[in-house]
Design a protein around this motif. Structure first.
Motif, PDB file in Angstrom:
ATOM      1  N   ALA A  30      39.315  52.237 -28.410  1.00 32.36           N
ATOM      2  CA  ALA A  30      39.729  52.451 -29.726  1.00 32.36           C
ATOM      3  C   ALA A  30      40.137  51.401 -30.314  1.00 32.36           C
ATOM      4  O   ALA A  30      41.033  50.404 -29.819  1.00 32.36           O
ATOM      5  N   TYR A  31      39.716  50.867 -31.415  1.00 29.76           N
ATOM      6  CA  TYR A  31      39.931  49.598 -32.162  1.00 29.76           C
ATOM      7  C   TYR A  31      41.145  50.269 -33.352  1.00 29.76           C
ATOM      8  O   TYR A  31      40.761  51.270 -34.461  1.00 29.76           O
ATOM      9  N   GLU A  32      42.284  50.218 -32.897  1.00 30.44           N
ATOM     10  CA  GLU A  32      43.602  50.535 -33.967  1.00 30.44           C
ATOM     11  C   GLU A  32      44.262  49.334 -34.556  1.00 30.44           C
ATOM     12  O   GLU A  32      44.969  48.970 -33.763  1.00 30.44           O
ATOM     13  N   PRO A  33      44.000  48.996 -35.697  1.00 31.22           N
ATOM     14  CA  PRO A  33      44.793  47.948 -36.355  1.00 31.22           C
ATOM     15  C   PRO A  33      46.262  48.403 -36.362  1.00 31.22           C
ATOM     16  O   PRO A  33      46.540  49.484 -36.860  1.00 31.22           O
ATOM     17  N   HIS A  45      34.197  46.197 -34.740  1.00 29.83           N
ATOM     18  CA  HIS A  45      33.410  47.125 -33.666  1.00 29.83           C
ATOM     19  C   HIS A  45      32.259  46.493 -33.134  1.00 29.83           C
ATOM     20  O   HIS A  45      32.042  46.426 -31.905  1.00 29.83           O
ATOM     21  N   ALA A  46      31.429  45.651 -34.265  1.00 32.34           N
ATOM     22  CA  ALA A  46      30.440  44.894 -33.723  1.00 32.34           C
ATOM     23  C   ALA A  46      30.776  43.887 -32.802  1.00 32.34           C
ATOM     24  O   ALA A  46      30.035  43.694 -31.724  1.00 32.34           O
ATOM     25  N   ALA A  47      31.734  43.307 -32.912  1.00 34.10           N
ATOM     26  CA  ALA A  47      32.422  42.249 -32.100  1.00 34.10           C
ATOM     27  C   ALA A  47      32.801  42.470 -30.795  1.00 34.10           C
ATOM     28  O   ALA A  47      32.101  42.072 -29.882  1.00 34.10           O
ATOM     29  N   ILE A  48      33.549  43.954 -30.614  1.00 33.88           N
ATOM     30  CA  ILE A  48      33.500  44.262 -29.335  1.00 33.88           C
ATOM     31  C   ILE A  48      32.235  44.587 -28.849  1.00 33.88           C
ATOM     32  O   ILE A  48      32.127  44.323 -27.521  1.00 33.88           O
ATOM     33  N   ARG A  49      31.315  45.226 -29.441  1.00 32.85           N
ATOM     34  CA  ARG A  49      30.067  45.684 -28.583  1.00 32.85           C
ATOM     35  C   ARG A  49      29.234  44.365 -28.097  1.00 32.85           C
ATOM     36  O   ARG A  49      29.037  44.373 -27.000  1.00 32.85           O
ATOM     37  N   LEU A  62      36.006  53.774 -30.838  1.00 31.03           N
ATOM     38  CA  LEU A  62      36.645  54.441 -31.925  1.00 31.03           C
ATOM     39  C   LEU A  62      37.216  53.734 -32.799  1.00 31.03           C
ATOM     40  O   LEU A  62      37.821  52.782 -32.475  1.00 31.03           O
ATOM     41  N   TYR A  63      37.515  54.049 -34.190  1.00 33.21           N
ATOM     42  CA  TYR A  63      38.288  53.670 -35.061  1.00 33.21           C
ATOM     43  C   TYR A  63      39.919  54.394 -34.956  1.00 33.21           C
ATOM     44  O   TYR A  63      39.675  55.477 -35.094  1.00 33.21           O
ATOM     45  N   ASP A  98      32.127  54.914 -33.350  1.00 33.52           N
ATOM     46  CA  ASP A  98      31.339  56.133 -32.704  1.00 33.52           C
ATOM     47  C   ASP A  98      32.167  57.334 -32.785  1.00 33.52           C
ATOM     48  O   ASP A  98      32.104  58.227 -32.125  1.00 33.52           O
ATOM     49  N   GLY A  99      33.281  57.167 -33.259  1.00 29.99           N
ATOM     50  CA  GLY A  99      34.182  58.163 -33.614  1.00 29.99           C
ATOM     51  C   GLY A  99      35.713  57.933 -34.059  1.00 29.99           C
ATOM     52  O   GLY A  99      35.847  56.724 -34.402  1.00 29.99           O
ATOM     53  N   ALA A 100      36.501  58.812 -33.776  1.00 30.68           N
ATOM     54  CA  ALA A 100      38.150  58.218 -34.396  1.00 30.68           C
ATOM     55  C   ALA A 100      39.125  58.652 -33.370  1.00 30.68           C
ATOM     56  O   ALA A 100      39.069  59.883 -32.841  1.00 30.68           O
ATOM     57  N   LEU A 101      40.098  58.030 -33.328  1.00 27.98           N
ATOM     58  CA  LEU A 101      41.241  58.422 -32.639  1.00 27.98           C
ATOM     59  C   LEU A 101      42.537  58.730 -33.598  1.00 27.98           C
ATOM     60  O   LEU A 101      42.751  57.994 -34.540  1.00 27.98           O
TER      61      LEU A 101
END
Ligand code: PEP
Length: 257
Positions: free
Chosen positions: A167-170, A189-193, A210-211, A230-233
């Motif tokens: 989960a990317y959560e700024p 997200h693209a960088a993480i992938r 997830l964002y 791909d989804g959300a937290l």
């Protein structure tokens, strides 16, 4: 959203609904989930409601996450809860390294990595959280910070064939009403992938990213429409069954399109 991955929407209840009100909320989510066959739905109640919510969601396609776990498998660790105990309580998932754990409870990258490894080893799927603070973003350090956080647990993900999520959560967007714009989220997200792809060929296509950070009914669709989201937290909005239902419905309609 990418058609090769099922959207995953996770509700993090934090320290709310630890008793009967949690069971009621879980029942509402399970009812709603009948109408969203294309979306994986997970709720993360407090420890005290895990088993009861798992029982309530049995037979639905809503799965249960814990909000934290011990990195230790068992032993003299008063107050701690192991991965195996969470599985026994009916969890399939566990949130690891949430920014509140990192900021308020001193969880370092190394601790988060140990927790991710402990979860996977026991058969629990981690949702590993990463994200930069406002100061780090304003200092132009977003990529460096998120990369350091992801690389800390990348080895554990690569060694396992289980489907973890990130989960990317700024941090500046959590509970503040501020949210990263869809393009800003997509960039991270693209960088993480890309880091996942470097580490192991199979990891990038199968890991859901997830964002999280003030996802609400009115911004969910635009965020979820991004290719690597791909989804959300979801925190605050997951406490309201109508708002959470509407976020899940946005994922369903994008997946159906
Ligand atoms: C969270 O707790 O992970 C979160 C994203 O909270 P909120 O949606 O309230 O910002």
């Amino acid at each position: 959203m990418n058609p090769s991955r099922r959207p995953l929407i996770v509700g993090n209840w934090k320290m709310h609904h630890g008793g009967p009100s949690g069971v009621e909320l879980a029942a509402d989510v399970a009812r709603h989930a009948r109408d969203v066959p294309r979306v994986d739905v997970v709720v993360a109640p407090p420890y005290t409601a895990l088993a009861a919510c798992a029982h309530e969601c049995d037979g639905s396609h809503v799965e249960i996450a814990a909000q934290n776990l011990s990195p230790e498998p068992s032993g003299a660790f008063t107050g701690e809860i192991s991965a195996t105990m969470l599985l026994e309580a009916g969890c399939r998932w566990v949130i690891v390294g949430h920014s509140e754990r990192r900021q308020l409870f001193g969880e370092t990258d190394a601790i988060v990595a140990r927790k991710v490894a402990a979860a996977l080893k026991a058969g629990l799927l981690p949702i590993a959280c990463v994200g930069e603070t406002l100061e780090e973003r304003e200092g132009g350090r977003t990529t460096a910070v998120v990369e350091r956080q992801v690389r800390a647990f990348l080895g554990a993900l690569a060694e396992s064939d289980r489907d973890a999520a990130i989960a990317y959560e700024p941090v500046w967007a959590i509970g503040t009403g501020k949210t990263a714009g869809p393009a800003e989220a997509q960039e991270v997200h693209a960088a993480i992938r890309a880091w996942l792809a470097e580490s192991s060929a199979g990891l990038a296509p199968r890991t859901r990213i997830l964002y999280g950070g003030s996802v609400k009914p009115d911004n969910a669709r635009a965020l979820l429409a991004e290719r690597d989201v791909d989804g959300a937290l979801v925190g605050g909005a997951s406490l309201d069954r109508v708002s959470f239902g509407s976020i899940i419905a946005s994922a369903e309609s994008l997946a159906a399109a």
